[in-house]
Design an enzyme around this catalytic site. Structure first.
Site, mmCIF file in Angstrom:
data_model
loop_
_atom_site.group_PDB
_atom_site.id
_atom_site.type_symbol
_atom_site.label_atom_id
_atom_site.label_comp_id
_atom_site.label_asym_id
_atom_site.label_seq_id
_atom_site.Cartn_x
_atom_site.Cartn_y
_atom_site.Cartn_z
ATOM 1 C CG HIS A 142 2.877 -3.961 -12.259
ATOM 2 N ND1 HIS A 142 4.132 -3.399 -12.216
ATOM 3 C CD2 HIS A 142 2.104 -3.203 -11.434
ATOM 4 C CE1 HIS A 142 4.125 -2.343 -11.437
ATOM 5 N NE2 HIS A 142 2.900 -2.202 -10.940
ATOM 6 C CE LYS A 163 3.167 -3.300 -7.319
ATOM 7 N NZ LYS A 163 2.562 -1.957 -7.465
ATOM 8 C CG ASP A 181 8.598 -2.706 -11.901
ATOM 9 O OD1 ASP A 181 7.607 -2.091 -11.475
ATOM 10 O OD2 ASP A 181 9.022 -2.598 -13.057
ATOM 11 N NE ARG A 247 -14.528 -5.492 11.089
ATOM 12 C CZ ARG A 247 -15.130 -4.768 12.031
ATOM 13 N NH1 ARG A 247 -16.244 -4.114 11.748
ATOM 14 N NH2 ARG A 247 -14.619 -4.707 13.247
#
EC number: 2.7.11.-
Length: 322
Positions: A142, A163, A181, A247
């Site tokens: 997916h 997405k 998808d 970060r």
């Protein structure tokens, strides 16, 4: 995973290098079940104990020249034994002449004969790769697969995280859509995973609020691609103010696809973040690391150097006791 590849598909997909020399009428129902190509050298000498009849039988310059030295009766006997019900086809390379006895044996057994102008080694490599790709076991994932600056990037995340909309933005920036998808992935070799779209979803994308769109029709043939190697996974997650996100870039995560570990980057999504730009940069930064340029390591080296300099300065400032 396909159980078999139709011989007609193999010929059609490689029509620029393959031609049907004989037996057009036998092609429709023929199927290939294994990816290996076989060169029947030992069989020409009469040794058939381990003859892999189910493979494409490829005869090159060595096999044809050796067969030409045999007596007619021996050639007829050998080619008749090679032409079994399990044999999908014979293939002659370098546009070499087809032995009369092979033609007769193939005709008798309803086996087509193909011919190519390519070298034996080259055509064997091309067809083996073609068959491996189509016979390989598929894993359904997916997500959305795009190609960014030539790099296959798999976008994953929970349903509704954005997405498809992100992929649409990347297509508008000149990148390519492979699958939306659902991505069918298969292992090409020990280190390579390739992704493609299921046939029913090829070139299509679902955009919430609009529906299904045809990306190739809207943006042109350059906006889509049939398949690509998956080199990077970018996992989109909803922004959590309590989460501690990386970060500096020291974290190195992977996701295993088809038994191959693929590098993965987690990117938090929230309103105001230009996700398309961030994904572009993530892909370029990953490629830079592959080429030996690691900004995180540069920062670490600079920090270490700065600490070292300050330590020396502090040492020099300490009072000396006489």
């Amino acid at each position: 995973m396909a159980d078999a590849v139709k011989l007609s598909n193999l010929i059609g997909d490689n029509k620029s290098i393959l031609e049907v020399y004989q037996g057009h009428e036998y092609i429709k129902d023929d199927k290939i079940y294994v990816s290996d190509i076989y060169r029947p050298g030992l069989e020409l000498t009469g040794y058939f104990d381990f003859y892999p009849a189910q493979r494409i039988q490829l005869l090159g310059r060595t096999e044809i020249s050796y067969a030409a030295r045999l007596d007619h009766d021996i050639r007829m006997h050998v080619f008749n034994k090679m032409a079994t019900k399990a044999t999908p086809c014979f293939l002659i390379s370098r546009s070499l002449p087809v032995p009369k006895e092979l033609s007769e044996a193939a005709e008798e057994a309803d086996i087509p004969i193909l011919r190519t102008g390519e070298s034996t080694t080259y055509i064997s490599s091309i067809l083996t790769e073609y068959l491996r790709a189509r016979l390989a076991k598929r894993t359904s994932i997916h997500g959305v697969l795009v190609e960014i600056k030539g790099m296959g990037v798999l976008l994953t995340g929970a349903s509704g995280v954005g997405k498809s909309e992100t992929a649409l933005g990347l297509v508008q920036r000149g990148h390519r859509l492979i699958a939306d998808d659902r991505v069918d992935a298969f292992q090409k070799d020990h280190n390579t995973v390739v992704g493609e779209a299921p046939k029913i979803l090829r070139h299509l994308m679902e955009v919430r609020g609009i529906g299904i769109i045809d990306v190739m029709n809207l943006f042109g043939a350059g906006a889509v691609k049939s398949r690509t190697e998956i080199q990077l996974v970018i996992n989109l997650v909803n922004w959590d103010p309590k989460a501690n996100y990386d970060r500096l870039g020291f974290e190195e995560n992977t996701r295993t696809l088809c038994n191959v570990p693929i590098p993965q980057v987690n990117i938090p999504v929230k309103v105001g973040r230009n996700i398309e730009s961030i994904i572009e940069v993530a892909a370029m930064n990953f490629r830079a690391k592959q080429m030996g340029y690691d900004a995180t390591q540069t920062f670490d080296n600079n920090l270490t150097s700065l600490i070292s300099e300050h330590s020396k300065e502090d040492t020099n400032k300490e009072p000396h006791n006489d």
